[in-house]
Design a protein around this motif. Structure first.
Motif, mmCIF file in Angstrom:
data_model
loop_
_atom_site.group_PDB
_atom_site.id
_atom_site.type_symbol
_atom_site.label_atom_id
_atom_site.label_comp_id
_atom_site.label_asym_id
_atom_site.label_seq_id
_atom_site.Cartn_x
_atom_site.Cartn_y
_atom_site.Cartn_z
ATOM 1 N N SER A 32 -61.894 -71.936 -58.093
ATOM 2 C CA SER A 32 -60.804 -71.992 -59.063
ATOM 3 C C SER A 32 -61.237 -71.197 -60.291
ATOM 4 O O SER A 32 -62.256 -71.522 -60.919
ATOM 5 C CB SER A 32 -60.499 -73.446 -59.451
ATOM 6 N N VAL A 33 -60.489 -70.129 -60.618
ATOM 7 C CA VAL A 33 -60.771 -69.304 -61.796
ATOM 8 C C VAL A 33 -59.646 -69.537 -62.795
ATOM 9 O O VAL A 33 -58.473 -69.542 -62.429
ATOM 10 C CB VAL A 33 -60.861 -67.804 -61.418
ATOM 11 N N PHE A 34 -60.001 -69.724 -64.069
ATOM 12 C CA PHE A 34 -58.985 -70.097 -65.056
ATOM 13 C C PHE A 34 -59.397 -69.584 -66.429
ATOM 14 O O PHE A 34 -60.535 -69.144 -66.640
ATOM 15 C CB PHE A 34 -58.844 -71.631 -65.100
ATOM 16 N N ARG A 35 -58.455 -69.635 -67.352
ATOM 17 C CA ARG A 35 -58.757 -69.314 -68.746
ATOM 18 C C ARG A 35 -58.854 -70.598 -69.555
ATOM 19 O O ARG A 35 -58.078 -71.526 -69.359
ATOM 20 C CB ARG A 35 -57.674 -68.414 -69.343
ATOM 21 N N GLN A 36 -59.834 -70.654 -70.464
ATOM 22 C CA GLN A 36 -59.940 -71.785 -71.383
ATOM 23 C C GLN A 36 -60.465 -71.262 -72.717
ATOM 24 O O GLN A 36 -61.455 -70.546 -72.751
ATOM 25 C CB GLN A 36 -60.823 -72.891 -70.797
ATOM 26 N N ARG A 37 -59.737 -71.566 -73.776
ATOM 27 C CA ARG A 37 -60.037 -71.084 -75.129
ATOM 28 C C ARG A 37 -60.238 -69.567 -75.164
ATOM 29 O O ARG A 37 -61.117 -69.032 -75.837
ATOM 30 C CB ARG A 37 -61.276 -71.796 -75.685
ATOM 31 N N GLY A 38 -59.424 -68.878 -74.354
ATOM 32 C CA GLY A 38 -59.453 -67.420 -74.354
ATOM 33 C C GLY A 38 -60.492 -66.805 -73.448
ATOM 34 O O GLY A 38 -60.506 -65.583 -73.250
ATOM 35 N N HIS A 39 -61.391 -67.616 -72.899
ATOM 36 C CA HIS A 39 -62.446 -67.099 -72.016
ATOM 37 C C HIS A 39 -62.158 -67.477 -70.563
ATOM 38 O O HIS A 39 -61.308 -68.320 -70.273
ATOM 39 C CB HIS A 39 -63.813 -67.662 -72.415
ATOM 40 N N ILE A 40 -62.902 -66.876 -69.657
ATOM 41 C CA ILE A 40 -62.771 -67.172 -68.233
ATOM 42 C C ILE A 40 -63.744 -68.278 -67.844
ATOM 43 O O ILE A 40 -64.914 -68.265 -68.238
ATOM 44 C CB ILE A 40 -63.049 -65.907 -67.384
ATOM 45 N N GLY A 41 -63.244 -69.249 -67.078
ATOM 46 C CA GLY A 41 -64.085 -70.297 -66.520
ATOM 47 C C GLY A 41 -63.942 -70.324 -65.008
ATOM 48 O O GLY A 41 -62.911 -69.896 -64.476
#
Length: 355
Positions: A87-96
């Motif tokens: 699972s690839v996602f954005r969090q606080r503008g960064h990639i997680g």
């Protein structure tokens, strides 16, 4: 971060049998083992590190990382055969990135401590079989075990539609075709329509996410195919309620009729630690659609289903979640405290005392 370091981290995770690996900016990689999240002693990750990991994952899947993505699912494989659901996602503008370890082998019902009645359930020539439960509670593993049993036992043409492909199958008695959403097909519903033209005996749909997919699964079961899928629901009654609720109010009565006719069984999963804390074992509700339960579905008397599951334990090898929890407590496999965290019953301790 480079490819060698990234793969070494994943190889360690695979060898140590952790369930998940987390990559987030300003933190070192985290591992989840035996249900606990463990902070590694590796260096903190930078935005470039997580972007590199996401790009590397996309490259292996033959795709580029979109600049405007919010989240997506994929798979990743190591050269030693280790596989991950990603699972690839954005969090606080960064990639997680969170990567779930896929076990290298597909276990049998016995190896996975699943109820033996599953072998009876998959004998159904057609209809709908649903595996349900919260995320991370063994739905995919259970589905894979069912398909393994069919693959070893029957001469079927099996088509899987997954997002992403998790367990890799080798055709044995059956022929297995595995298609991945986003790579081999656009979406679940269009893949299902195509599958009906591919001479299938059994179709596995990774997840019923929307009305179109649910309707297509019901139609496939009605036209003589054996269909498997999953839902994020707690038990048999909530599963039926959720499926019916996807449809407009004026269509719900006919959907209950159709579901009553084609639903073979629901298998609802929870994972729980054993008494030693070293192993995780499944707690399983099994509902088989008897004529009595068919009537409950047709007439919307879903609150009566639990009682009929309890009463069908001897004849049909059905069981509620609480019945299975009681068995595990009585056999000294799990603690009362663990059982009470899973059960929805306020009377569980009293039930244990009087059984």
């Amino acid at each position: 971060m480079d490819s060698k370091t990234f793969n070494q981290i994943l190889e360690i995770a695979f060898e140590k049998r952790v369930s998940d690996v987390h990559f987030e900016v300003d933190n070192p990689p985290f591992f989840r083992g035996r249900g606990q999240l463990i902070r590694s002693k590796l260096a903190k990750l930078t935005p470039k590190d997580t972007e590199f990991i996401a790009t590397r994952i996309m490259e292996q899947n033959g795709r580029k990382l979109p600049e405007d993505f919010k989240e997506f699912d994929a798979s990743y494989a190591l050269s030693n055969g280790g596989r991950f659901r990603v699972s690839v996602f954005r969090q606080r503008g960064h990639i997680g990135i969170v990567m779930r370890v896929i076990p290298p082998n597909i276990g049998t019902f016995k190896e996975l401590k699943l109820p033996a009645v599953l072998a009876e359930i998959v004998k159904a020539p057609n209809g709908l079989i649903l595996v349900t439960g919260p995320t991370g509670n063994g739905k995919s593993t259970t589905l894979a075990s069912m398909l393994r049993h069919i693959n070893e036992t029957y001469s079927y043409n099996i088509i899987t539609i997954e997002d992403p492909i998790e367990f890799l199958f080798t055709s044995q008695k059956s022929c297995i075709i595995q298609r991945e959403v986003g790579i081999d097909t656009e979406n679940f519903s269009s893949a299902l329509k195509a599958a009906l033209r591919m001479d299938p005996d059994a179709i596995m749909v990774g997840e019923m996410r929307d009305l179109e997919t649910i309707d297509a699964c019901i139609k496939a079961a009605e036209t003589g195919h054996l269909v498997f899928s999953t839902l994020h629901t707690q038990n048999a009654a909530s599963t039926i309620n959720r499926m019916v609720g996807y449809f407009p109010p004026d269509a719900q009565e006919i959907i209950r009729q159709r579901l009553a006719d084609i639903l073979v069984a629901t298998v609802s999963m929870r994972l729980i630690k054993d008494k030693t804390g070293e192993q995780v074992i499944p707690v399983v509700e099994v509902m088989r659609t008897t004529t009595t339960i068919q009537a409950c579905i047709r007439e919307g008397r879903l609150d009566e289903i639990k009682k009929h599951i309890e009463n069908g334990s001897v004849q049909y090898h059905m069981q509620t979640l609480d019945q299975h929890l009681l068995q595990l407590c009585q056999r000294n496999i799990i603690t009362l405290e663990s059982a009470k965290r899973v059960t929805n019953s306020m009377d569980f301790e009293r039930m244990l005392t009087f059984t």
